[in-house]
Write a protein that holds these residues in place. Structure first.
Motif, mmCIF file in Angstrom:
data_model
loop_
_atom_site.group_PDB
_atom_site.id
_atom_site.type_symbol
_atom_site.label_atom_id
_atom_site.label_comp_id
_atom_site.label_asym_id
_atom_site.label_seq_id
_atom_site.Cartn_x
_atom_site.Cartn_y
_atom_site.Cartn_z
ATOM 1 N N THR A 1 0.830 -1.207 0.000
ATOM 2 C CA THR A 1 0.000 0.000 0.000
ATOM 3 C C THR A 1 0.863 1.255 0.000
ATOM 4 O OG1 THR A 1 -1.727 -1.179 1.197
ATOM 5 C CG2 THR A 1 -1.820 1.227 1.237
ATOM 6 N N ALA A 2 1.909 1.261 0.824
ATOM 7 C CA ALA A 2 2.809 2.414 0.868
ATOM 8 C C ALA A 2 3.500 2.615 -0.473
ATOM 9 C CB ALA A 2 3.846 2.216 1.977
ATOM 10 N N GLN A 3 3.900 1.514 -1.104
ATOM 11 C CA GLN A 3 4.562 1.620 -2.406
ATOM 12 C C GLN A 3 3.604 2.164 -3.458
ATOM 13 O OE1 GLN A 3 6.845 -1.802 -3.366
ATOM 14 N NE2 GLN A 3 7.398 -1.082 -5.374
#
Length: 68
Positions: A48-50
């Motif tokens: 998700t962060a990526q």
């Protein structure tokens, strides 16, 4: 100027790759740090962060290309 455009297109392509398949992009960039990268998986939070970072980068690339 042409070098900047090519650079931005490459960065944009990498951002799209990270958006579409964050696991594959992570394995290509970070997988070499592990002895057996096929057994290491990117966490859900990491994916998700990526994707969030890739979206921000893609917006920056598009805005920069439009304003050239």
């Amino acid at each position: 100027m042409a070098v900047l455009v090519v650079f931005l297109l490459v960065v944009g392509a990498l951002a799209v790759w990270a958006l579409v398949d964050p696991q594959s992009a992570w394995r290509a960039s970070q997988g070499g740090m592990f002895r057996d990268a096929s057994t290491i998986r990117l966490s859900g939070f990491g994916a998700t962060a990526q994707r969030i970072v890739a979206t921000v980068v893609l917006v920056i690339v598009i805005v920069t290309l439009v304003n050239l």
